[in-house]
Design an enzyme around this catalytic site. Structure first.
Site, PDB file in Angstrom:
ATOM      1  CG  ASP A 133     126.165  57.532  40.994  1.00 12.55           C
ATOM      2  OD1 ASP A 133     127.378  57.543  40.696  1.00 12.55           O
ATOM      3  OD2 ASP A 133     125.680  56.674  41.753  1.00 12.55           O
TER       4      ASP A 133
HETATM    5  C1  BGC Z   1     128.727  55.109  42.417  1.00  8.63           C
HETATM    6  C2  BGC Z   1     129.110  56.353  43.181  1.00  8.63           C
HETATM    7  C3  BGC Z   1     130.540  56.687  42.890  1.00  8.63           C
HETATM    8  C4  BGC Z   1     130.688  56.885  41.395  1.00  8.63           C
HETATM    9  C5  BGC Z   1     132.077  57.259  40.949  1.00  8.63           C
HETATM   10  C6  BGC Z   1     129.057  55.212  40.951  1.00  8.63           C
HETATM   11  O1  BGC Z   1     128.930  53.984  40.325  1.00  8.63           O
HETATM   12  O2  BGC Z   1     127.354  54.839  42.579  1.00  8.63           O
HETATM   13  O3  BGC Z   1     128.893  56.160  44.548  1.00  8.63           O
HETATM   14  O4  BGC Z   1     130.964  57.793  43.618  1.00  8.63           O
HETATM   15  O5  BGC Z   1     130.351  55.699  40.729  1.00  8.63           O
HETATM   16  O6  BGC Z   1     132.941  56.176  41.054  1.00  8.63           O
END
Ligand code: BGC
Length: 748
Positions: free
Chosen positions: A277
């Site tokens: 993530d």
């Molecule tokens: C989120 C993800 C997301 C990623 C990219 C993170 O903060 O938890 O679900 O895909 O950011 O934006």
């Protein structure tokens, strides 16, 4: 700028390599035009092995971290393309940077795409075929926008009704979440687009999401929080999995070798790559060795983001898998080249499987086509759940109703989704008021009043005088109308990513608004427009009709209008239990945790597993949803009645539409184990089927079960166990409305 920084990194890496005799590389030899890895006809594993053998170590480690906010690193010498990503899952969001950037007016890349209902609304359809079509449409939009990968679906379990991201996921049941995840992924991958199932694992609250440590036992992990991931790996062969921010039993998910290697890769057999993530890595060697294959984000856009005080406070102050760091660890013997090969090989495998090695998605195409808009509307309509309908107030009779008052902070503003990385920007969005006006036509007069301003939206409306005025206007509008529709709920600023919902109660003033409107007009329909359950005790007894439209995406307003007027009969069912009070929910006492640790003390008793086993009456049970017609269940048969674990069991029954309208019924199958050695929930969902029926029509519904439907995770033997003996097959219309039961015997 980006290129400059990239070549700087390359020079640095080359210097490092040259100063390290053991790792010094011969200059890469030229690649023949007919190198096996370029041959699409060869098995993917052969292509991966050939390509890996031609890569320098420097090239390999370059692939372990991103080259930008949403791009992996390309190796042009070998023709390896960057994977171009986009946020999801309810449509294509953006790739230009963090929400702070993409939400600002000066956002350099404005991405407009179809906004589908939130995951929780899609889950309420219980319609795998529809979710697969949604995945396909989103895959097509990803390609049309020149991208390769969509960051979704979200299959985290709704453990507590305050998680800010519950709206993104598929509810509280692991089987339902898994089947819908499988459908979404099949749709996306069928288009040659790469999905990323997220967030692995046990990511169930936003509170301190970078630092919180989930204390959980192995049985609960396997029975509740992992099955949806297992399903997408084993049934949809998902290409990528995103690791979560949080820690599990003391170890951050991105460096959790138990989760990533032991469970995901070995136990489940995952062959794709793990992506972190965004900013969820905290070390170099433990992360690479644990099987976290691609760190995101990377490259120049990562720097300002990492320097933010919030990122630093969360302990994420660096790009940990940048080439120079990984190389230093390889040089020190802490990371083996075989590990690097495995990690890179997984990324290459997906590049080949998806087809982006030969066909890059650069040709821009149409998004938000008429077909996609129609699908968004179909999905929003199917997901609406009818929770109460006293005196058959619904559907409205357009011939009799002359005036409608559409009231509430969510009536004239489209609340398409919750906040954060999943919030899609649609080209248009239909508000409930728009949808009702359009459907009502000129024969019905539609009035409107906000009643109360949405929390935090407009400070000018937040004075005692302004509030009193708004409430009075709503009461006046309601008292003059034949019917009042009150649309209440939340919006992206009080329900979203990065924070939890403060309380299960509706944001300030909405309970009072409902009560006042109900007093002014006995024909009041309450519409919930939110992701999480809300407390209803203050008004539910006096409410004649109640609908939940969730966050319905861009077509939510049209969808609610077609349900109100009976153009479609409601067929959604709750993918989550709705407790009466937050205190009734099983994890209430263990949320959000103390000293940065949260104890999952309720264990496997999540959602209906708790309410039904412990006999705690919810406001509305899991699986519940009414219709404008009625259904009768009969003729339950289980074949064979005695089976061995290797056999597949066939459960069939007849469902008849006994009412006067067409409609669809979701039939739910639960398994009850009355003879197990260890404590088990009173029943668990193991099958479901949505069936469409005309008035008077009967259809046979068939569902299949295998041994896994009867098994529990044994903490003693650390594996799934199905104990021989008699189980009960229960078929019903909700977890608390079991209509038919039949015994079945597992012989061994
Ligand atoms: C989120 C993800 C997301 C990623 C990219 C993170 O903060 O938890 O679900 O895909 O950011 O934006």
């Amino acid at each position: 700028m980006r290129r400059l920084a990239a070549s700087f990194a390359t020079v640095l890496v080359s210097l490092l390599l040259c100063s390290t005799p053991a790792l010094a590389q011969n200059p890469p030899s030229a690649v023949p035009a007919d190198a096996p890895y370029k041959n699409m006809a060869l098995p993917v594993e052969k292509r991966v092995a050939d390509l890996l053998s031609r890569m320098t170590l420097e090239e390999k480690v370059t692939m372990l971290s991103g080259s930008g906010w949403m791009e992996s690193a390309a190796i042009p010498r070998l023709g390896i393309p960057a994977i171009k990503m986009a946020d999801g899952p309810m449509g294509v969001r953006s790739w230009a940077g963090s929400s702070a950037i993409t939400n600002s007016a000066s956002n350099p890349v404005k991405v407009l795409s179809t906004s589908f209902p939130a995951g929780i609304g899609m889950a309420a359809t219980w319609d795998t075929e529809l979710v697969q079509r949604e995945g396909k449409a989103i895959g097509q939009e990803v390609k049309a926008l020149g991208r390769d990968m969509i960051l979704g679906p979200t299959v985290n379990i709704n453990r507590v009704p305050l998680w800010g991201r519950n709206f993104e996921g598929y509810g509280e049941d692991p089987y339902l979440a898994g089947q819908l995840g499988v459908a979404y992924i099949r749709g996306v991958q069928g288009e040659g687009v790469i999905p990323s199932v997220k967030h692995f694992a046990v990511n169930n609250e936003e509170f301190e999401r970078h630092r919180i440590d989930v204390k959980i036992d192995e049985r609960t992990l396997h029975e509740i929080y992992l099955p949806a991931f297992k399903a997408v790996v084993q049934q949809a062969d998902v290409w990528t999995v995103m690791s979560a921010y949080n820690k599990v039993n003391g170890v951050h998910c991105a460096e959790n070798a138990y989760l990533l290697t032991e469970v995901l890769k070995k136990e489940f057999g995952f062959k794709g790559f793990v992506i972190s993530d965004w900013g969820s890595t905290y070390s170099t060697t433990p992360t690479v060795n644990a099987g976290m294959d691609l760190e995101m984000p990377g490259g120049p856009p990562m720097k300002p983001w990492l320097e933010r005080p919030a990122t630093q406070a969360a302990g994420n102050s660096d790009g940990w898998l940048v080439p120079e760091k990984v190389l230093a660890e390889v040089k020190a013997g802490n990371i083996s080249e075989a590990t690097v090969d495995d990690n890179v090989g997984r990324i290459l495998r997906v590049i080949f499987l998806s087809g982006i090695f030969e066909f890059s998605h650069t040709a821009l195409g149409d998004v938000d086509t008429e077909a996609q808009q129609a699908l968004a509307r179909e999905a929003a309509t199917e997901g609406i759940v009818l929770l109460k309908n006293s005196g058959a107030l619904l559907p409205l009779d357009a011939a009799k109703v002359k005036t409608i008052a559409v009231i509430g902070p969510n009536a004239a503003t489209a609340r398409t989704g919750g906040g954060g990385s999943s919030l899609v920007r649609p080209k248009y969005a239909i508000t409930p008021l728009d949808g009702i006006r359009k459907r009502a036509g000129s024969a019905i007069q539609v009035s409107t009043a906000i009643g109360v301003a949405m929390e935090g939206e407009d400070p000018a409306q937040d004075t005692p005088e302004a509030r009193a005025k708004a409430l009075q206007e709503a009461v006046d509008a309601a008292s003059k109308a034949d019917v009042a529709v009150v649309v209440v709920g939340r919006y992206f600023k009080n329900e979203g990513e990065g924070f939890d919902v403060k309380t299960m109660d509706l944001p300030a003033g909405q309970d009072e608004l409902i009560a006042a409107v109900e007093k002014a007009n006995p024909h009041t329909i309450v519409v919930l427009n939110t992701g999480n359950p809300v407390t209803m005790t203050k008004w539910i007894d006096a409410t004649p009709a109640l609908l939940d439209m969730w966050y319905g995406g861009q077509e939510g307003g049209n969808a609610i209008a077609s349900i109100l007027f009976g153009d479609a009969s409601p067929s959604g069912k709750l993918p989550v239990s709705m407790p009466k009070r937050f205190e009734d929910s099983p994890a209430a006492k263990n949320y959000p945790g103390e000293n940065l640790a949260v104890n999952y003390a309720e264990g496997i008793y999540v959602g209906y597993r708790y309410y039904d086993t412990r006999d705690v009456e919810p406001q509305f049970p899991f699986g519940f949803g009414m219709s404008y017609t009625t259904f009768e269940y009969s003729g339950l048969r289980v074949k064979p009645e005695k089976f061995s674990g290797e056999q597949t069991l066939e459960v069939s029954l007849q469902v008849k539409n006994t009412g006067k309208r067409s409609g669809a019924e979701v039939v739910e199958l639960y398994v009850h184990d009355g003879h197990s050695k260890i404590d088990r929930p009173i029943h668990e969902l193991k099958g479901f089927s949505r069936v469409e029926l005309k008035p008077g029509e009967t259809k046979t519904v068939t569902m299949k079960l295998d041994r896994s439907a009867f098994s529990y995770w044994s903490p003693e033997s650390r594996r799934w166990v199905a104990e021989p003996g008699t189980f009960e097959i229960q078929v019903g219309a909700s977890s608390r409305d079991i209509r038919l039961r039949a015994p079945v015997e597992l012989s061994r």
